[in-house]
Design a protein around this motif. Structure first.
Motif, mmCIF file in Angstrom:
data_model
loop_
_atom_site.group_PDB
_atom_site.id
_atom_site.type_symbol
_atom_site.label_atom_id
_atom_site.label_comp_id
_atom_site.label_asym_id
_atom_site.label_seq_id
_atom_site.Cartn_x
_atom_site.Cartn_y
_atom_site.Cartn_z
ATOM 1 N N LEU A 101 -51.076 47.533 52.978
ATOM 2 C CA LEU A 101 -52.286 47.145 52.254
ATOM 3 C C LEU A 101 -51.895 46.507 51.001
ATOM 4 O O LEU A 101 -52.279 45.415 50.520
ATOM 5 N N ALA A 102 -50.747 46.942 50.383
ATOM 6 C CA ALA A 102 -50.162 46.186 49.190
ATOM 7 C C ALA A 102 -49.654 45.140 49.433
ATOM 8 O O ALA A 102 -49.158 44.307 48.545
ATOM 9 N N LEU A 103 -49.378 44.588 50.470
ATOM 10 C CA LEU A 103 -49.002 43.420 50.927
ATOM 11 C C LEU A 103 -49.943 42.243 50.223
ATOM 12 O O LEU A 103 -49.633 41.063 50.151
ATOM 13 N N ASP A 104 -51.239 42.587 50.223
ATOM 14 C CA ASP A 104 -52.505 41.674 49.981
ATOM 15 C C ASP A 104 -53.240 42.260 48.649
ATOM 16 O O ASP A 104 -53.967 41.458 48.106
ATOM 17 N N GLU A 105 -53.021 43.424 48.303
ATOM 18 C CA GLU A 105 -53.698 44.102 47.316
ATOM 19 C C GLU A 105 -52.743 44.800 46.357
ATOM 20 O O GLU A 105 -51.657 45.232 46.759
ATOM 21 N N ASP A 106 -53.243 45.225 45.082
ATOM 22 C CA ASP A 106 -52.609 46.075 44.200
ATOM 23 C C ASP A 106 -52.584 47.535 44.525
ATOM 24 O O ASP A 106 -53.846 47.919 44.323
ATOM 25 N N THR A 354 -62.095 45.371 49.073
ATOM 26 C CA THR A 354 -61.536 44.171 48.977
ATOM 27 C C THR A 354 -61.088 43.737 50.515
ATOM 28 O O THR A 354 -61.380 42.812 51.152
ATOM 29 N N THR A 355 -60.396 44.765 50.944
ATOM 30 C CA THR A 355 -60.029 44.647 52.722
ATOM 31 C C THR A 355 -61.180 44.246 53.521
ATOM 32 O O THR A 355 -61.220 43.159 54.238
ATOM 33 N N VAL A 356 -62.020 45.041 53.439
ATOM 34 C CA VAL A 356 -63.367 44.791 54.314
ATOM 35 C C VAL A 356 -63.932 43.493 54.282
ATOM 36 O O VAL A 356 -64.243 42.786 55.158
ATOM 37 N N ALA A 388 -58.533 53.549 38.287
ATOM 38 C CA ALA A 388 -59.932 53.288 38.634
ATOM 39 C C ALA A 388 -60.097 52.604 40.105
ATOM 40 O O ALA A 388 -60.757 51.815 40.329
ATOM 41 N N GLN A 389 -59.132 52.785 40.988
ATOM 42 C CA GLN A 389 -58.940 52.218 42.405
ATOM 43 C C GLN A 389 -58.920 53.259 43.286
ATOM 44 O O GLN A 389 -58.360 54.333 42.867
#
Length: 430
Positions: A101-106, A354-356, A388-389
């Motif tokens: 997931l961290a490859l595209d998001e923080d 965000t992924t969805v 907050a994530q």
């Protein structure tokens, strides 16, 4: 033809290493027969085992839901871990999924090990798919894969220009278990290998067996040979249409049957012409080891697929029961965000809003609502991934992956009979 060659090792060290490692002496390299144009004489017993293995894989492909294709890429995690985990600490499927997931998001708080494994999974999967789709496999394809897996230091990337060896001392090859061919022979052997991989003169399982053994015998790179050699298996089986939808965990079975694997590779490395009785017997021994591993891998994949089908039925029952308790008699539309998420959940067991939205093209509002519903119904759980994530996790899918990995690390392929023999994540406490 396959042959050993006498070589001399001159100790280059005056000091700085143990005295026992400051040795000069004689050793032997082994150069295998070329594969292109090789005529095989496989006996009926081994041929029957190869056929049985191929039937098992084709039956898996015929009956498999795409769930197995979605989740099976996580089996590459174990292969990445084999060369990436630090001090025996294997990152869990959850942490590797978060690293993906961290490859595209923080995502915060991830270990470098988990991130490295996730990167390796993506690299091997993408490279194997690309080689499987190309008209031919090239030496540059293998070099590019190795170089991407070994970003630093630069001198470890590309085809080796020095002698390497397996086993024994790290400072000399005098006690090595296997010494690959001299570096000047490697380019021609690699060219022969990729030409063989690009053809179809032998059946898929035999071709994968020979290509993998040949690669490991050549050991063409300073580092990363194990990971690239495993990718060779996936590439051949996919190119030949035997594993179009899922990654077959052949190398995990071979890793569990480590001594049989080593013995099989040793038997493959025999002197003499490729059409000699000794060579045919050596090939048969290795092909038998490999085909048995393929059959067991297909059986393990079938078990995983069965559990995934059961899990989907449980999800549907949980959602149906929850909606009935809410007094909602109308079923949720199959094209809704909820069912879209559920459809691909085995392949993406860790999600964010965000992924969805990125994966499924739904609005942020629809994504948030669907994730909240699936959490309320018990299909997903939430975890913190930063200030907050939060992420939404299917612990059921991650548990299945863990259980399958643990089973394939057991000599009996059942942890109730024998414990895992290599580093694998512990099951979640219920």
């Amino acid at each position: 033809m396959g042959h050993f060659a006498a070589q001399h090792w001159e100790n280059p060290y005056d000091s700085g290493i143990p005295r026992a490692d400051r040795r000069s002496g004689e050793f032997r390299t082994f150069t295998p027969s070329v594969l292109t144009g090789m005529h095989l004489a496989i006996g009926p017993e081994v041929d029957a085992q190869v056929a049985a293995a191929e039937r098992a894989v084709r039956a898996l492909n015929r009956g498999a839901h795409r769930d197995l294709g979605l989740v099976s890429r996580f089996l590459l995690r174990s292969e990445a871990i084999a060369s990436s985990y630090i001090e025996g600490i294997a990152p869990s499927p959850r942490n590797v999924a978060l690293a993906e997931l961290a490859l595209d998001e923080d995502v915060r708080g991830l270990s470098e090990t988990a991130q490295q494994v996730a990167r390796n999974m993506t690299i091997v999967r993408d490279a194997s798919d690309a080689m499987a789709e190309n008209d031919t496999v090239t030496v540059n394809d293998l070099v590019a894969l190795q170089s991407s897996l070994i970003p630093d230091p630069p001198e470890l990337r590309g085809v080796r220009t020095t002698q390497n060896w397996i086993g024994g001392s790290r400072y000399h090859p005098l006690d090595a278990a296997h010494v690959p061919p001299p570096p000047e022979e490697v380019p021609a052997l690699l060219q022969d290998l990729v030409q063989y991989m690009s053809g179809a003169v032998h059946s898929p399982i035999i071709q994968a067996a020979l290509a993998h053994a040949q690669f490991e015998t050549i050991h063409p790179f300073p580092d990363g040979n194990g990971r690239v050699g495993r990718a060779v298996i996936h590439t051949v089986l996919t190119r030949r249409g035997l594993t179009a939808e899922a990654i077959l965990p052949v190398s995990l079975v071979l890793a569990t049957r480590q001594q049989e694997y080593i013995d099989g590779l040793d038997s493959f490395r025999v002197e003499g012409p490729a059409d000699s009785p000794q060579h045919s017997a050596a090939i048969e021994s290795w092909v038998l080891t490999f085909s048995n591993a393929v059959r067991v891998a297909a059986e393990q994949a079938t078990e995983l697929e069965t559990r995934l089908v059961t899990l989907r039925a449980e999800w549907q029952a949980m959602i149906s029961d929850a909606r009935q308790r809410e007094g909602k008699v109308r079923a949720t539309r199959r094209d809704s965000a909820l069912w879209t998420i559920l459809d691909s959940l085995p392949g993406t067991p860790v999600l964010t809003t965000t992924t969805v939205t990125r994966m499924h093209g739904v609005t942020t509002t629809a994504a948030q609502s669907a994730l909240a519903q699936l959490t309320e119904y018990g299909v997903l759980e939430t975890i913190s991934i930063g200030r907050a994530q939060r992420a939404y996790v299917s612990l059921d899918v991650l548990d299945l992956i863990t259980r399958s990995e643990r089973a394939m690390a057991s000599r009996a392929f059942d942890t109730a009979i024998s414990p895992p023999m290599r580093a694998v994540p512990a099951p979640r406490r219920m």
